[in-house]
Design a protein around this motif. Structure first.
Motif, PDB file in Angstrom:
ATOM      1  N   THR A 158     -57.095  -5.459 -35.885  1.00  0.00           N
ATOM      2  CA  THR A 158     -57.554  -6.539 -36.776  1.00  0.00           C
ATOM      3  C   THR A 158     -58.340  -7.580 -35.984  1.00  0.00           C
ATOM      4  OG1 THR A 158     -55.271  -7.338 -36.606  1.00  0.00           O
ATOM      5  CG2 THR A 158     -55.934  -6.374 -38.703  1.00  0.00           C
ATOM      6  N   GLY A 159     -57.940  -7.814 -34.727  1.00  0.00           N
ATOM      7  CA  GLY A 159     -58.683  -8.769 -33.893  1.00  0.00           C
ATOM      8  C   GLY A 159     -60.135  -8.320 -33.711  1.00  0.00           C
ATOM      9  N   LEU A 182     -62.048  -8.728 -36.973  1.00  0.00           N
ATOM     10  CA  LEU A 182     -62.383 -10.140 -37.221  1.00  0.00           C
ATOM     11  C   LEU A 182     -63.507 -10.599 -36.302  1.00  0.00           C
ATOM     12  CD1 LEU A 182     -58.756 -11.561 -37.606  1.00  0.00           C
ATOM     13  CD2 LEU A 182     -60.437 -11.298 -39.442  1.00  0.00           C
ATOM     14  N   ARG A 183     -63.456 -10.202 -35.039  1.00  0.00           N
ATOM     15  CA  ARG A 183     -64.531 -10.598 -34.112  1.00  0.00           C
ATOM     16  C   ARG A 183     -65.870 -10.020 -34.561  1.00  0.00           C
ATOM     17  NH1 ARG A 183     -60.142 -10.629 -30.708  1.00  0.00           N
ATOM     18  NH2 ARG A 183     -60.188  -8.404 -30.351  1.00  0.00           N
ATOM     19  N   MET A 207     -59.232 -18.559 -35.519  1.00  0.00           N
ATOM     20  CA  MET A 207     -59.193 -17.829 -34.245  1.00  0.00           C
ATOM     21  C   MET A 207     -59.461 -18.737 -33.056  1.00  0.00           C
ATOM     22  SD  MET A 207     -61.147 -14.436 -35.523  1.00  0.00           S
ATOM     23  CE  MET A 207     -60.957 -13.376 -34.090  1.00  0.00           C
ATOM     24  N   LYS A 260     -54.697 -19.775 -33.960  1.00  0.00           N
ATOM     25  CA  LYS A 260     -53.785 -19.640 -35.109  1.00  0.00           C
ATOM     26  C   LYS A 260     -53.996 -18.300 -35.799  1.00  0.00           C
ATOM     27  CE  LYS A 260     -53.886 -24.566 -36.197  1.00  0.00           C
ATOM     28  NZ  LYS A 260     -54.568 -25.550 -37.049  1.00  0.00           N
ATOM     29  N   VAL A 305     -54.971 -15.956 -38.834  1.00  0.00           N
ATOM     30  CA  VAL A 305     -55.802 -15.931 -40.037  1.00  0.00           C
ATOM     31  C   VAL A 305     -54.851 -15.675 -41.217  1.00  0.00           C
ATOM     32  CG1 VAL A 305     -57.659 -14.624 -41.155  1.00  0.00           C
ATOM     33  CG2 VAL A 305     -57.790 -15.139 -38.710  1.00  0.00           C
ATOM     34  N   GLY A 330     -52.275  -5.173 -33.411  1.00  0.00           N
ATOM     35  CA  GLY A 330     -52.421  -6.568 -33.842  1.00  0.00           C
ATOM     36  C   GLY A 330     -52.127  -6.777 -35.320  1.00  0.00           C
ATOM     37  N   ARG A 377     -48.587  -8.896 -38.261  1.00  0.00           N
ATOM     38  CA  ARG A 377     -48.139  -9.994 -37.416  1.00  0.00           C
ATOM     39  C   ARG A 377     -47.174 -10.915 -38.151  1.00  0.00           C
ATOM     40  NH1 ARG A 377     -52.993  -9.824 -33.966  1.00  0.00           N
ATOM     41  NH2 ARG A 377     -53.025 -11.331 -32.307  1.00  0.00           N
ATOM     42  N   GLN A 407     -47.251  -9.456 -44.031  1.00  0.00           N
ATOM     43  CA  GLN A 407     -48.173  -8.353 -43.697  1.00  0.00           C
ATOM     44  C   GLN A 407     -47.408  -7.030 -43.599  1.00  0.00           C
ATOM     45  OE1 GLN A 407     -50.578  -9.297 -40.228  1.00  0.00           O
ATOM     46  NE2 GLN A 407     -51.193 -11.278 -41.062  1.00  0.00           N
ATOM     47  N   ARG A 447     -63.610 -13.076 -23.865  1.00  0.00           N
ATOM     48  CA  ARG A 447     -63.411 -13.563 -25.234  1.00  0.00           C
ATOM     49  C   ARG A 447     -63.283 -15.077 -25.269  1.00  0.00           C
ATOM     50  NH1 ARG A 447     -58.597  -9.980 -27.715  1.00  0.00           N
ATOM     51  NH2 ARG A 447     -58.174 -11.980 -28.688  1.00  0.00           N
ATOM     52  N   ARG A 500     -51.547 -19.118 -28.777  1.00  0.00           N
ATOM     53  CA  ARG A 500     -51.387 -17.758 -29.329  1.00  0.00           C
ATOM     54  C   ARG A 500     -50.002 -17.201 -28.996  1.00  0.00           C
ATOM     55  NH1 ARG A 500     -56.365 -15.259 -26.615  1.00  0.00           N
ATOM     56  NH2 ARG A 500     -55.642 -13.251 -27.435  1.00  0.00           N
TER      57      ARG A 500
HETATM   58  P1  AMP Z   1     -56.097 -10.214 -31.130  1.00  0.00           P
HETATM   59  O1  AMP Z   1     -57.416  -9.564 -30.827  1.00  0.00           O
HETATM   60  O2  AMP Z   1     -55.094  -9.273 -31.726  1.00  0.00           O
HETATM   61  O3  AMP Z   1     -55.541 -10.976 -29.946  1.00  0.00           O
HETATM   62  O4  AMP Z   1     -56.403 -11.289 -32.280  1.00  0.00           O
HETATM   63  C1  AMP Z   1     -57.281 -12.365 -32.056  1.00  0.00           C
HETATM   64  C2  AMP Z   1     -57.101 -13.401 -33.171  1.00  0.00           C
HETATM   65  O5  AMP Z   1     -57.458 -12.820 -34.442  1.00  0.00           O
HETATM   66  C3  AMP Z   1     -55.693 -13.940 -33.377  1.00  0.00           C
HETATM   67  O6  AMP Z   1     -55.395 -15.013 -32.511  1.00  0.00           O
HETATM   68  C4  AMP Z   1     -55.733 -14.374 -34.848  1.00  0.00           C
HETATM   69  O7  AMP Z   1     -56.426 -15.601 -35.002  1.00  0.00           O
HETATM   70  C5  AMP Z   1     -56.595 -13.295 -35.477  1.00  0.00           C
HETATM   71  N1  AMP Z   1     -55.785 -12.143 -35.956  1.00  0.00           N
HETATM   72  C6  AMP Z   1     -55.851 -10.848 -35.505  1.00  0.00           C
HETATM   73  N2  AMP Z   1     -54.987 -10.062 -36.169  1.00  0.00           N
HETATM   74  C7  AMP Z   1     -54.355 -10.861 -37.070  1.00  0.00           C
HETATM   75  C8  AMP Z   1     -53.327 -10.644 -38.039  1.00  0.00           C
HETATM   76  N3  AMP Z   1     -52.773  -9.431 -38.220  1.00  0.00           N
HETATM   77  N4  AMP Z   1     -52.922 -11.713 -38.783  1.00  0.00           N
HETATM   78  C9  AMP Z   1     -53.465 -12.923 -38.612  1.00  0.00           C
HETATM   79  N5  AMP Z   1     -54.413 -13.203 -37.705  1.00  0.00           N
HETATM   80  C10 AMP Z   1     -54.865 -12.187 -36.936  1.00  0.00           C
END
Ligand code: AMP
Ligand code: ADP
Length: 215
Positions: A32-33, A36-37, A54, A58, A60, A86, A89, A93, A162, A173
Protein backbone atom coordinates in the motif's frame (compact mmCIF):
# COMPACT_ATOMS: atom_id res chain seq x y z
CA UNK A 1 -1.14 -21.15 -3.09
CA UNK A 2 0.28 -18.51 -0.76
CA UNK A 3 -1.71 -15.51 0.40
CA UNK A 4 0.64 -13.85 2.84
CA UNK A 5 0.33 -10.85 5.15
CA UNK A 6 3.48 -9.19 6.47
CA UNK A 7 3.15 -7.39 9.78
CA UNK A 8 6.02 -5.44 11.32
CA UNK A 9 7.36 -1.95 11.94
CA UNK A 10 8.60 0.31 9.16
CA UNK A 11 12.12 -0.82 8.36
CA UNK A 12 11.61 -4.40 9.60
CA UNK A 13 12.55 -5.77 6.18
CA UNK A 14 9.10 -6.53 4.76
CA UNK A 15 9.97 -5.20 1.30
CA UNK A 16 13.36 -6.94 1.33
CA UNK A 17 11.82 -10.31 2.25
CA UNK A 18 8.95 -9.82 -0.21
CA UNK A 19 11.47 -9.62 -3.06
CA UNK A 20 12.87 -13.07 -2.11
CA UNK A 21 9.38 -14.55 -1.83
CA UNK A 22 8.30 -13.18 -5.23
CA UNK A 23 11.40 -14.67 -6.82
CA UNK A 24 10.79 -18.14 -5.36
CA UNK A 25 7.01 -18.48 -5.11
CA UNK A 26 5.62 -16.53 -8.08
CA UNK A 27 3.23 -14.42 -6.02
CA UNK A 28 2.62 -10.68 -6.46
CA UNK A 29 3.62 -8.11 -3.88
CA UNK A 30 1.02 -5.54 -2.96
CA UNK A 31 2.51 -2.67 -0.98
CA UNK A 32 0.00 0.00 0.00
CA UNK A 33 2.94 2.34 0.68
CA UNK A 34 4.22 1.87 -2.91
CA UNK A 35 0.71 2.35 -4.31
CA UNK A 36 0.26 5.56 -2.34
CA UNK A 37 3.68 6.88 -3.38
CA UNK A 38 2.77 6.20 -7.02
CA UNK A 39 -0.50 8.15 -6.55
CA UNK A 40 1.40 11.03 -4.91
CA UNK A 41 3.88 11.11 -7.80
CA UNK A 42 1.10 11.03 -10.38
CA UNK A 43 -0.61 13.92 -8.58
CA UNK A 44 -4.04 12.21 -8.48
CA UNK A 45 -6.69 13.51 -6.04
CA UNK A 46 -6.09 10.42 -3.89
CA UNK A 47 -2.36 11.10 -3.97
CA UNK A 48 -2.87 14.70 -2.87
CA UNK A 49 -4.96 13.63 0.13
CA UNK A 50 -2.61 10.78 1.05
CA UNK A 51 0.49 13.00 0.86
CA UNK A 52 -0.74 15.12 3.77
CA UNK A 53 -0.86 12.10 6.08
CA UNK A 54 2.28 10.43 4.76
CA UNK A 55 4.61 13.37 5.19
CA UNK A 56 3.67 13.52 8.88
CA UNK A 57 4.10 9.78 9.35
CA UNK A 58 0.39 9.31 10.09
CA UNK A 59 -1.84 6.59 8.69
CA UNK A 60 -3.94 7.38 5.65
CA UNK A 61 -7.64 6.94 6.45
CA UNK A 62 -9.11 3.43 6.42
CA UNK A 63 -11.70 4.25 3.74
CA UNK A 64 -9.03 5.35 1.25
CA UNK A 65 -6.87 2.28 1.90
CA UNK A 66 -9.77 -0.19 1.88
CA UNK A 67 -11.05 1.25 -1.42
CA UNK A 68 -7.58 0.96 -2.93
CA UNK A 69 -7.18 -2.65 -1.79
CA UNK A 70 -10.64 -3.65 -2.92
CA UNK A 71 -9.70 -2.66 -6.46
CA UNK A 72 -6.20 -4.11 -6.35
CA UNK A 73 -7.17 -7.52 -4.97
CA UNK A 74 -9.81 -7.90 -7.70
CA UNK A 75 -7.15 -7.80 -10.41
CA UNK A 76 -6.43 -11.16 -12.07
CA UNK A 77 -2.74 -11.32 -11.09
CA UNK A 78 -3.76 -11.84 -7.45
CA UNK A 79 -5.32 -15.20 -8.23
CA UNK A 80 -1.96 -17.00 -8.04
CA UNK A 81 -1.19 -15.68 -4.59
CA UNK A 82 -0.08 -12.39 -3.06
CA UNK A 83 1.97 -10.78 -0.33
CA UNK A 84 0.39 -7.86 1.46
CA UNK A 85 3.17 -5.55 2.64
CA UNK A 86 1.97 -2.71 4.87
CA UNK A 87 -1.69 -3.74 4.92
CA UNK A 88 -3.70 -4.27 7.08
CA UNK A 89 -2.46 -1.73 9.59
CA UNK A 90 -5.66 -1.34 11.65
CA UNK A 91 -8.36 -3.71 12.89
CA UNK A 92 -10.85 -1.98 10.57
CA UNK A 93 -8.55 -2.80 7.63
CA UNK A 94 -8.13 -6.40 8.83
CA UNK A 95 -11.89 -6.99 9.07
CA UNK A 96 -12.43 -5.32 5.68
CA UNK A 97 -9.77 -7.61 4.20
CA UNK A 98 -11.49 -10.69 5.62
CA UNK A 99 -14.76 -9.53 4.10
CA UNK A 100 -13.13 -9.03 0.67
CA UNK A 101 -11.46 -12.45 0.77
CA UNK A 102 -14.45 -14.45 1.97
CA UNK A 103 -16.82 -12.44 -0.27
CA UNK A 104 -16.24 -11.98 -3.98
CA UNK A 105 -12.61 -13.18 -3.99
CA UNK A 106 -13.43 -16.57 -2.44
CA UNK A 107 -10.00 -17.17 -1.00
CA UNK A 108 -8.26 -16.85 2.36
CA UNK A 109 -4.99 -15.87 3.96
CA UNK A 110 -2.50 -18.72 4.33
CA UNK A 111 0.27 -17.11 6.43
CA UNK A 112 0.52 -14.04 8.62
CA UNK A 113 4.17 -13.30 9.25
CA UNK A 114 5.09 -10.82 11.94
CA UNK A 115 8.63 -9.62 11.28
CA UNK A 116 9.86 -8.42 14.66
CA UNK A 117 12.65 -5.87 15.02
CA UNK A 118 13.15 -3.79 18.20
CA UNK A 119 12.81 0.00 17.96
CA UNK A 120 16.51 0.62 18.53
CA UNK A 121 17.35 -0.91 15.13
CA UNK A 122 14.75 1.00 13.18
CA UNK A 123 16.15 4.53 12.82
CA UNK A 124 19.47 3.13 11.62
CA UNK A 125 17.76 0.83 9.12
CA UNK A 126 15.43 3.47 7.74
CA UNK A 127 17.84 6.37 7.61
CA UNK A 128 20.21 4.20 5.54
CA UNK A 129 17.49 2.91 3.21
CA UNK A 130 17.83 3.82 -0.48
CA UNK A 131 15.69 2.62 -3.39
CA UNK A 132 16.74 2.13 -7.00
CA UNK A 133 14.44 3.98 -9.42
CA UNK A 134 15.79 1.66 -12.15
CA UNK A 135 14.82 -1.70 -10.60
CA UNK A 136 12.86 -0.87 -7.44
CA UNK A 137 15.44 -2.81 -5.42
CA UNK A 138 15.88 -1.76 -1.79
CA UNK A 139 19.44 -1.04 -0.64
CA UNK A 140 21.03 0.04 2.61
CA UNK A 141 24.09 2.28 2.72
CA UNK A 142 25.75 0.00 5.31
CA UNK A 143 23.95 -3.37 5.25
CA UNK A 144 23.31 -3.80 1.53
CA UNK A 145 25.23 -1.19 -0.45
CA UNK A 146 24.98 -0.92 -4.25
CA UNK A 147 27.91 -1.85 -6.51
CA UNK A 148 28.59 1.84 -7.28
CA UNK A 149 28.15 4.07 -4.21
CA UNK A 150 24.85 5.98 -4.29
CA UNK A 151 23.95 4.67 -7.76
CA UNK A 152 21.40 2.29 -9.27
CA UNK A 153 22.34 -0.84 -11.22
CA UNK A 154 23.16 1.18 -14.37
CA UNK A 155 25.92 2.94 -12.42
CA UNK A 156 24.61 6.43 -13.20
CA UNK A 157 21.05 6.91 -11.90
CA UNK A 158 21.18 8.07 -8.26
CA UNK A 159 19.43 5.96 -5.64
CA UNK A 160 16.47 7.69 -4.00
CA UNK A 161 15.77 8.34 -0.33
CA UNK A 162 12.08 8.40 0.62
CA UNK A 163 10.74 11.75 1.91
CA UNK A 164 9.30 10.11 5.03
CA UNK A 165 12.56 8.33 5.91
CA UNK A 166 13.93 11.24 7.97
CA UNK A 167 14.45 10.66 11.68
CA UNK A 168 11.56 12.69 13.15
CA UNK A 169 9.02 11.13 10.76
CA UNK A 170 10.45 7.67 11.45
CA UNK A 171 9.85 8.11 15.20
CA UNK A 172 6.26 9.16 14.53
CA UNK A 173 5.72 6.18 12.18
CA UNK A 174 7.12 3.85 14.85
CA UNK A 175 4.75 5.18 17.51
CA UNK A 176 1.81 4.86 15.09
CA UNK A 177 2.90 1.26 14.45
CA UNK A 178 2.95 0.46 18.18
CA UNK A 179 -0.59 1.83 18.64
CA UNK A 180 -1.96 -0.99 16.45
CA UNK A 181 0.64 -3.76 16.58
CA UNK A 182 -0.61 -5.82 19.54
CA UNK A 183 -4.23 -5.53 18.47
CA UNK A 184 -3.40 -6.80 14.98
CA UNK A 185 -1.41 -9.75 16.26
CA UNK A 186 -4.27 -10.48 18.68
CA UNK A 187 -6.68 -10.40 15.75
CA UNK A 188 -4.71 -13.03 13.83
CA UNK A 189 -3.47 -15.26 16.68
CA UNK A 190 -6.64 -17.38 17.12
CA UNK A 191 -6.59 -18.47 13.45
CA UNK A 192 -3.34 -20.40 14.00
CA UNK A 193 -1.68 -18.87 10.91
CA UNK A 194 0.39 -16.25 12.73
CA UNK A 195 4.16 -16.79 12.66
CA UNK A 196 6.62 -14.64 14.60
CA UNK A 197 9.98 -14.15 12.87
CA UNK A 198 13.09 -12.51 14.33
CA UNK A 199 13.98 -9.79 11.82
CA UNK A 200 17.28 -8.78 13.43
CA UNK A 201 19.35 -11.45 11.68
CA UNK A 202 20.85 -11.05 8.20
CA UNK A 203 18.36 -10.83 5.30
CA UNK A 204 19.39 -14.32 4.16
CA UNK A 205 18.99 -15.82 7.64
CA UNK A 206 15.57 -14.18 8.03
CA UNK A 207 14.54 -15.54 4.65
CA UNK A 208 15.70 -19.03 5.66
CA UNK A 209 13.28 -18.91 8.56
CA UNK A 210 10.46 -17.61 6.35
CA UNK A 211 11.05 -20.37 3.81
CA UNK A 212 10.70 -22.91 6.60
CA UNK A 213 7.32 -21.41 7.41
CA UNK A 214 6.09 -21.20 3.81
CA UNK A 215 7.55 -24.57 2.75
P1 AMP B 1 5.13 2.14 4.08
O1 AMP B 1 5.69 2.23 2.69
O2 AMP B 1 4.41 0.85 4.35
O3 AMP B 1 6.16 2.45 5.14
O4 AMP B 1 4.00 3.28 4.16
C1 AMP B 1 4.33 4.64 4.00
C2 AMP B 1 3.16 5.50 4.48
O5 AMP B 1 2.00 5.25 3.66
C3 AMP B 1 2.68 5.27 5.90
O6 AMP B 1 3.43 6.00 6.85
C4 AMP B 1 1.22 5.74 5.83
O7 AMP B 1 1.14 7.15 5.84
C5 AMP B 1 0.81 5.27 4.45
N1 AMP B 1 0.24 3.90 4.47
C6 AMP B 1 0.76 2.79 3.84
N2 AMP B 1 -0.02 1.71 4.05
C7 AMP B 1 -1.05 2.13 4.83
C8 AMP B 1 -2.18 1.47 5.42
N3 AMP B 1 -2.40 0.16 5.25
N4 AMP B 1 -3.03 2.23 6.17
C9 AMP B 1 -2.82 3.54 6.35
N5 AMP B 1 -1.77 4.21 5.85
C10 AMP B 1 -0.89 3.52 5.10
P1 ADP C 1 10.11 -2.39 5.33
O1 ADP C 1 9.60 -2.80 3.97
O2 ADP C 1 9.66 -3.31 6.42
O3 ADP C 1 9.83 -0.94 5.66
P2 ADP C 1 12.75 -2.65 4.06
O4 ADP C 1 12.71 -4.02 3.47
O5 ADP C 1 12.61 -1.48 3.15
O6 ADP C 1 11.69 -2.54 5.31
O7 ADP C 1 14.13 -2.54 4.88
C1 ADP C 1 14.50 -1.32 5.54
C2 ADP C 1 16.02 -1.10 5.38
O8 ADP C 1 16.72 -2.08 6.15
C3 ADP C 1 16.51 -1.24 3.95
O9 ADP C 1 17.52 -0.28 3.74
C4 ADP C 1 17.05 -2.66 3.88
O10 ADP C 1 18.13 -2.77 2.95
C5 ADP C 1 17.55 -2.89 5.30
N1 ADP C 1 17.35 -4.27 5.77
C6 ADP C 1 16.30 -5.10 5.48
N2 ADP C 1 16.45 -6.29 6.10
C7 ADP C 1 17.61 -6.20 6.82
C8 ADP C 1 18.31 -7.11 7.69
N3 ADP C 1 17.82 -8.33 7.95
N4 ADP C 1 19.47 -6.67 8.26
C9 ADP C 1 19.93 -5.41 8.00
N5 ADP C 1 19.33 -4.52 7.19
C10 ADP C 1 18.18 -4.91 6.61
Amino acid sequence: MKNIVFLGPPGAGKGTQSAFIIRDYGVVQISTGDMLRAAVKAGTPLGKTAAEFMKEGKLVTDDIIIGLMNERLSEPDCKNGFILDGFPRTIAQATALDAMLSGSLKTELTHIISLEVPDEYIVDRISGRRVSPVSGKIYHVKYDPPAVEGMSEDGKTPLIQRDDDKEETVLKRLSVFHEQADALKGYYRPGGKLHIVDGTKSPEAVYGEIKGILK
